[in-house]
Design a protein around this motif. Structure first.
Motif, PDB file in Angstrom:
ATOM      1  N   TRP A 145      27.140  57.776 -66.726  1.00 12.45           N
ATOM      2  CA  TRP A 145      25.939  57.413 -67.476  1.00 12.45           C
ATOM      3  C   TRP A 145      26.211  57.281 -68.953  1.00 12.45           C
ATOM      4  O   TRP A 145      25.303  57.399 -69.761  1.00 12.45           O
ATOM      5  N   VAL A 146      27.482  57.043 -69.307  1.00 14.71           N
ATOM      6  CA  VAL A 146      27.804  57.047 -70.735  1.00 14.71           C
ATOM      7  C   VAL A 146      27.064  55.934 -71.464  1.00 14.71           C
ATOM      8  O   VAL A 146      26.623  56.101 -72.603  1.00 14.71           O
ATOM      9  N   LEU A 147      26.852  54.818 -70.763  1.00 16.82           N
ATOM     10  CA  LEU A 147      26.177  53.705 -71.418  1.00 16.82           C
ATOM     11  C   LEU A 147      24.725  54.052 -71.739  1.00 16.82           C
ATOM     12  O   LEU A 147      24.258  53.871 -72.866  1.00 16.82           O
ATOM     13  N   ALA A 148      24.038  54.588 -70.733  1.00 15.76           N
ATOM     14  CA  ALA A 148      22.651  54.981 -70.955  1.00 15.76           C
ATOM     15  C   ALA A 148      22.577  56.071 -72.022  1.00 15.76           C
ATOM     16  O   ALA A 148      21.665  56.092 -72.857  1.00 15.76           O
ATOM     17  N   ALA A 151      22.991  54.473 -75.370  1.00 15.07           N
ATOM     18  CA  ALA A 151      21.789  53.700 -75.702  1.00 15.07           C
ATOM     19  C   ALA A 151      20.670  54.629 -76.148  1.00 15.07           C
ATOM     20  O   ALA A 151      19.912  54.306 -77.065  1.00 15.07           O
ATOM     21  N   THR A 152      20.596  55.802 -75.515  1.00  9.39           N
ATOM     22  CA  THR A 152      19.586  56.770 -75.923  1.00  9.39           C
ATOM     23  C   THR A 152      19.843  57.252 -77.342  1.00  9.39           C
ATOM     24  O   THR A 152      18.908  57.443 -78.129  1.00  9.39           O
ATOM     25  N   LEU A 154      21.175  55.534 -79.658  1.00  5.71           N
ATOM     26  CA  LEU A 154      20.709  54.461 -80.544  1.00  5.71           C
ATOM     27  C   LEU A 154      19.187  54.487 -80.666  1.00  5.71           C
ATOM     28  O   LEU A 154      18.630  54.256 -81.739  1.00  5.71           O
ATOM     29  N   LEU A 155      18.548  54.807 -79.557  1.00 11.39           N
ATOM     30  CA  LEU A 155      17.079  54.870 -79.552  1.00 11.39           C
ATOM     31  C   LEU A 155      16.590  55.911 -80.555  1.00 11.39           C
ATOM     32  O   LEU A 155      15.628  55.692 -81.294  1.00 11.39           O
ATOM     33  N   THR A 157      18.265  56.858 -83.193  1.00  6.10           N
ATOM     34  CA  THR A 157      18.525  56.315 -84.532  1.00  6.10           C
ATOM     35  C   THR A 157      17.420  55.365 -84.941  1.00  6.10           C
ATOM     36  O   THR A 157      16.981  55.351 -86.092  1.00  6.10           O
TER      37      THR A 157
ATOM     38  N   ILE B 133      15.958  52.697 -70.098  1.00  2.00           N
ATOM     39  CA  ILE B 133      16.422  52.869 -71.476  1.00  2.00           C
ATOM     40  C   ILE B 133      16.537  51.523 -72.168  1.00  2.00           C
ATOM     41  O   ILE B 133      16.171  51.372 -73.337  1.00  2.00           O
ATOM     42  N   LEU B 137      14.535  50.571 -75.475  1.00  2.09           N
ATOM     43  CA  LEU B 137      15.253  50.126 -76.673  1.00  2.09           C
ATOM     44  C   LEU B 137      14.717  48.778 -77.132  1.00  2.09           C
ATOM     45  O   LEU B 137      14.737  48.452 -78.308  1.00  2.09           O
TER      46      LEU B 137
END
Lengths: 218, 496
Positions: A145-148, A151-152, A154-155, A157, B133, B137
């Motif tokens: 789940w590294v991508l999610a 992305a979280t 970044l969310l 940020t 997600i 986003l």
């Protein structure tokens, strides 16, 4: 046996903290009471072998959220008298009724036999068997789940940067003149960006698209 | 557990992330008068992000990562291309608008880029977590962007309405997704598809229906379909116009893509729940959106209601095919073609609105009277985009309408034909209000106070956006095969 004692102590501590939150006259004491509750909850999580949840509880709630609470209390001012008048009619009676209903439901649950106490966890054979450990959580989080996960990040940020941009007042915002027939569009345009000194680079006046609005159905 | 990252496959996302970081740093170090470099950096970054898409498209094939939860196939590439092109056009529209009013530039581009990145992630997502997600986003930056004109009460209202309704719908959708996870024990679309049969057959079927409806509510909000459209007109009107353009295209397209891949890949077994819901949403969106648009005087509000109606048209193929129980792949490609064409022409319409509002000094349709007489080029472009939205043949819009009706005809059946009739009646209604704008621009006389002498040509970037959108709209209208390529690409998903 040790677990039972720790549980009893921490449960009592969390209850005492909860009572302090309500009863204390000084809001800082209330905040401290909440802190006690949060910490004893963290110990209870450790008791259930949920180490990750316990750590999050301490870092996020006891750390970040409590700091926020204290900030707000300090900003508002501890010494200020608070208006404690109850504005909702029959507030106390309503609260009492809701409490009684909750107790009644709990009793019914136990009486009907759908409820059973979960026995205390025995010492596990190995940490890998448990579900809430840090390793068990970290491995999927940083592989599958590294991508999610990123992305979280970044969310968050986005939230931080956007909140700062929305909240800060670096310069006075040019006030917009409400559309009125007395002011001609060109006049408004001049006032909109007049004197901004940016006419050279795309300093076009932007009119509120709201001009001449009629709202249908709202 | 093969943990390998295919760097070429996520290169567009990585380039965007690099751009995002660069924009943040640039915004921090640049003096205030040089902030427009953040705009240049964002435009360049989005352009570079499109390059790996081309390489991947030429390369072909499907690349899977993270146990199939992130898939880059032709379908995902097509949508990523759409999101990047639409985002590129919105950035071009933003440059002079944001700079002209001296908003917070760096943060603005940061948020827009994050939103584009979110839609790219979502196009590749093949499980609930990544989908969610990606969707968040995409939307979360827009809550703040809608309120970017901080001094304006309407902008505040826009942001607040969008935020409160957005959070509510997100919560409902998340609840629906958690129910789906609870019923099937899976988050990947493939797993859900296989597990859903048991859930639908057993006594959990009520919970499944509830879950599907909750998910539809969430997506219905994102695509602003009736009855979840109430935020749209006020938010569109109050937000800065480039943000409105982004809301009506990228954010809407992202919602559609999310809803369709979820329904198509994960929940085909529950179509008895979502097919009637989509049918009702399609019919209601078309009718209510168009009828409300008839009464609008403000051009942005008109486009807001028009985009609600267009969302209804986009729902038609999928709803029709699902209700009649025919193969969904045809409907899927029709929706994607409609989405691509709608995005281009709607962005063009918003670019015209930005340029026209500057030229005439008003957002009032009557205030645009005679625009064609003192700015012929803008008048022609306005006619192109609005007639295209209406679906007049030599322009791209007709092909969108054509594939929509064709897919409905393939599906057949009584309820499907009823939907087609509603769509046909609404196309005629829509023509009235689109044509009214063009009539005002070309046939009505310019007022005495017309600002024809104001030498106020659109900024270069806005002009570029107008040209790109205009050329694409005309080109696709004349050579519709250009757009049907997208439709064929989305059939890959059906085959895989």
């Amino acid at each position: 046996m040790v677990e039972l004692i720790v549980f009893a102590l921490m449960a009592a501590a969390s209850l005492a903290g909860g009572v302090t939150v309500i009863r204390a006259r000084n809001p800082v004491y209330s905040a401290m009471g909440l802190l006690a509750t949060l910490f004893s909850m963290a110990v209870l999580y450790v008791l259930q072998l949920a180490h990750f949840v316990a750590a999050v509880q301490v870092i996020v709630y006891a750390g970040a959220v409590m700091t926020l609470f204290l900030f707000v209390i300090m900003l508002i001012g501890v010494d200020k008298d608070e208006n404690t008048a109850e504005t909702i009619p029959h507030q106390r009676r309503l609260a009492m009724a809701i409490g009684l209903i909750a107790i009644g439901l709990g009793t019914a649950l136990v009486a009907r036999g759908r409820f059973s106490w979960v026995p205390l966890v025995d010492t596990p054979a190995s940490a890998a068997e448990t579900n809430g450990t840090v390793q068990a959580l970290a491995e999927p989080m940083f592989t599958d789940w590294v991508l999610a996960f990123e992305a979280t990040a970044l969310l968050l940020t986005v939230a931080a940067a956007g909140a700062i941009a929305l909240a800060s007042t670096r310069k006075p915002i040019i006030s917009r003149v409400p559309s009125s027939p007395a002011v001609s569009p060109s006049r408004r345009a001049e006032r909109g960006v007049g004197g901004s000194g940016q006419e050279g680079r795309g300093g076009h006046p932007v009119l509120p698209p709201a001009a001449g609005d009629t709202r249908a159905g709202s | 557990m093969g943990f390998e990252i295919d760097y070429l496959a996520i290169a567009p996302e990585l380039i965007l992330v690099a751009t995002i970081v660069m924009v943040l740093v640039l915004d921090f170090v640049l003096p205030r008068r040089a902030k427009y470099f953040t705009a240049i950096a964002s435009v360049l970054g989005v352009t570079f992000a499109a390059l790996p898409l081309l390489i991947l498209a030429v390369d072909g094939g499907s690349r899977e990562m993270f146990d199939g939860s992130y898939t880059v196939d032709t379908f995902a590439l097509v949508l990523k291309g759409l999101f990047i092109v639409a985002g590129y056009l919105v950035l071009l529209m933003s440059v002079s608008y944001i700079e002209g009013d001296r908003y917070y530039q760096g943060e603005y581009y940061f948020l827009i880029l994050c939103s584009i990145l979110g839609s790219l992630v979502m196009a590749s997502s093949r499980d609930l977590i990544v989908l969610f997600i990606g969707l968040e986003l995409t939307t979360a930056p827009l809550f703040m962007l809608a309120g970017w004109r901080k001094g304006d009460m309407k902008s505040n209202e826009a942001s607040l309405k969008y935020y409160i309704l957005g959070v509510l719908s997100t919560a409902l959708m998340l609840f629906g997704m958690s129910l789906v996870f609870g019923l099937t024990g899976e988050v990947s679309f493939d797993g859900i598809r296989e597990g859903i049969g048991d859930a639908a057959a057993g006594d959990a079927s009520t919970a499944l229906g509830l879950a599907v409806l909750l998910i539809i509510v969430g997506f219905g909000f994102k695509v602003s379909a009736v009855p979840f459209h109430f935020w749209a007109p006020d938010t569109y009107e109050g937000a800065p116009t480039p943000v409105t353009a982004y809301l009506s295209v990228n954010s809407k397209a992202a919602g559609f893509v999310g809803m369709l891949i979820l329904m198509y890949l994960a929940l085909p077994g529950a179509s008895n729940y979502w097919a009637p819901a989509l049918w009702i949403m399609a019919a209601a969106s078309m009718t209510i959106g168009n009828l409300a648009a008839l009464r609008q005087q403000n051009i942005v509000r008109l486009l807001a209601y028009s985009s609600i109606a267009q969302a209804g048209f986009m729902l038609v193929p999928f709803a029709a095919a699902a209700v009649s129980g025919t193969d969904l792949s045809e409907a899927f490609s029709a929706t994607v073609v409609y989405l691509v064409i709608y995005s281009i022409m709607n962005l063009g319409a918003f670019a015209v609105v930005i340029a026209g509002a500057r030229k005439t000094g008003t957002g009032d349709i009557d205030g645009w009277a005679g625009l064609g007489s003192y700015d012929a080029r803008l008048g022609v472009l306005a006619a192109v985009f609005f007639f295209s939205l209406a679906g007049i043949p030599p322009l791209a819009g007709w092909f969108a309408k054509f594939v929509m009706f064709r897919s409905v005809m393939i599906a057949g059946g009584v309820s499907t034909v009823a939907l087609a009739v509603i769509a046909a009646v609404n196309s005629v209604i829509a023509f009235y209000y689109y044509a009214r704008v063009v009539k005002s621009i070309w046939l009505d006389g310019a007022p005495a106070t017309a600002l024809g002498d104001r030498a106020d040509t659109p900024a270069g970037s806005l002009r570029l956006a107008l040209i790109i959108a205009g050329v694409l709209t005309v080109l696709v209208g004349i050579y519709p095969t250009l757009a049907s390529v997208f439709g064929d690409a989305s059939r890959v998903l059906a085959a895989g």
